[in-house]
Scaffold this active site. Structure first.
Site, PDB file in Angstrom:
ATOM      1  N   HIS A 159       0.822  -1.212   0.000  1.00  0.00           N
ATOM      2  CA  HIS A 159       0.000   0.000   0.000  1.00  0.00           C
ATOM      3  C   HIS A 159       0.858   1.265   0.000  1.00  0.00           C
ATOM      4  O   HIS A 159       0.345   2.362  -0.235  1.00  0.00           O
ATOM      5  CB  HIS A 159      -0.995  -0.009   1.166  1.00  0.00           C
ATOM      6  CG  HIS A 159      -0.446   0.348   2.509  1.00  0.00           C
ATOM      7  ND1 HIS A 159       0.006  -0.595   3.405  1.00  0.00           N
ATOM      8  CD2 HIS A 159      -0.299   1.544   3.125  1.00  0.00           C
ATOM      9  CE1 HIS A 159       0.398   0.009   4.517  1.00  0.00           C
ATOM     10  NE2 HIS A 159       0.228   1.308   4.373  1.00  0.00           N
ATOM     11  N   SER A 195       3.729   3.028   7.991  1.00  0.00           N
ATOM     12  CA  SER A 195       3.405   2.001   6.998  1.00  0.00           C
ATOM     13  C   SER A 195       4.664   1.447   6.336  1.00  0.00           C
ATOM     14  O   SER A 195       5.575   2.194   5.963  1.00  0.00           O
ATOM     15  CB  SER A 195       2.515   2.594   5.908  1.00  0.00           C
ATOM     16  OG  SER A 195       1.212   2.836   6.354  1.00  0.00           O
ATOM     17  N   ASP A 218      -0.026  -7.537   1.510  1.00  0.00           N
ATOM     18  CA  ASP A 218       0.423  -6.145   1.578  1.00  0.00           C
ATOM     19  C   ASP A 218       1.940  -6.098   1.734  1.00  0.00           C
ATOM     20  O   ASP A 218       2.472  -5.805   2.807  1.00  0.00           O
ATOM     21  CB  ASP A 218      -0.282  -5.443   2.749  1.00  0.00           C
ATOM     22  CG  ASP A 218       0.000  -3.955   2.796  1.00  0.00           C
ATOM     23  OD1 ASP A 218       0.435  -3.398   1.769  1.00  0.00           O
ATOM     24  OD2 ASP A 218      -0.221  -3.352   3.868  1.00  0.00           O
TER      25      ASP A 218
END
Length: 273
Positions: free
Chosen positions: A84, A225, A129
């Site tokens: 992502h 992230s 992911d």
């Protein structure tokens, strides 16, 4: 569109017999909010120079804007991060050896042609992911070095109850308006998949996910992230920062990471590591 995705996830979790405390979302997608006078450091301790030589900062650019993520050096020419983070980006500037975010020992700008995003990444259910970035070769020093990957024999380990370190330049509170200027970290306890499923359901919290408990409002957040989750015991990279509750980083809900042992074959086939 993001509102629809969160709603769909909530419906899917309810249909699976689980009412989530807050639908999961990638930290990158968390909305910016106005700062408050009560803003305070809630998500960690300040790292010392050289404490996490495998940590890199990733400044992604695209035609629609820019965003910040973390990543982990796994070899002289490879960085591991979240799908992502690479999704939709045209390039990335990699910051090596930094503690203060804008003071790096080394930087490289890499085009999206060097991104290897997992072919089965699914943003709707936060599945697979994980991404690799091929970089120019870097020389390892005290401030820039690789992190150890788990061995294949660890593929069946649950890691339940073990302590692990998450690090990054993510927001220091839900009310913060930007990412941190100095690298932050904390030690967390890994919880069972079933514990994570009680919040997010089995569609999100699958066997390819690792979750941590986030007591006392300490958690990963926007800007973390793609960053590392490393076991305290043997310094192996076991997770890639993937999602938190849409209720907020300080909500107390588990935070989720892509489980590295589920992708060791994929990493080896691409990188040879």
């Amino acid at each position: 569109m993001k509102v629809f995705v969160v709603l769909a996830l909530a419906i899917a979790s309810v249909s699976a017999g689980v009412l989530p405390q807050g639908a999961p979302m990638h930290p990158r997608d968390m909305p910016a909010v106005a700062a408050t006078i009560e803003g305070r450091i809630t998500n960690g301790k300040t790292a010392a120079p050289g404490q996490f030589p495998y940590q890199v900062g990733l400044s992604f650019g695209s035609s629609s804007g820019s965003w910040w993520c973390g990543g982990s050096i796994i070899a002289t020419r490879w960085v591991l991060t979240a799908a992502h983070c690479t999704d939709g980006a045209s390039d990335v500037t990699i910051t090596y050896g930094a503690t203060v975010r804008n003071i790096a020992k080394l930087t490289h700008k890499v085009p999206s042609s060097k991104f290897i995003q997992h072919a089965s990444y699914n943003s709707a259910i936060l599945r697979n992911d994980i991404s690799l970035i091929e970089t120019p070769a870097v020389s390892f020093t005290a401030d820039i070095n690789k992190v150890k990957l788990p061995v294949m024999a660890d593929s069946y380990s649950t890691y339940d109850g073990q302590e692990a370190i998450a690090s990054g330049w993510g927001k220091i509170s839900d009310s913060a308006t930007g990412v941190a200027s100095t690298l932050q970290y904390d030690i967390f306890k890994i919880v069972s998949v079933s514990t994570c499923q009680s919040t997010y359901g089995s569609l999100i919290a699958s066997s390819r996910v690792i979750c941590i408990a986030t007591p006392n409002k300490i958690s990963t957040c926007n800007g973390d992230s793609g960053g590392p989750l490393v076991l305290v015991s043997n310094k192996e990279l076991v997770g890639v920062t993937s999602f938190v509750s849409s209720a907020g980083c300080e909500s107390g809900a588990p935070a989720g990471f892509t489980r590295v042992t589920s992708y060791l074959d994929w990493i080896r086939d691409i990188t040879g590591v």
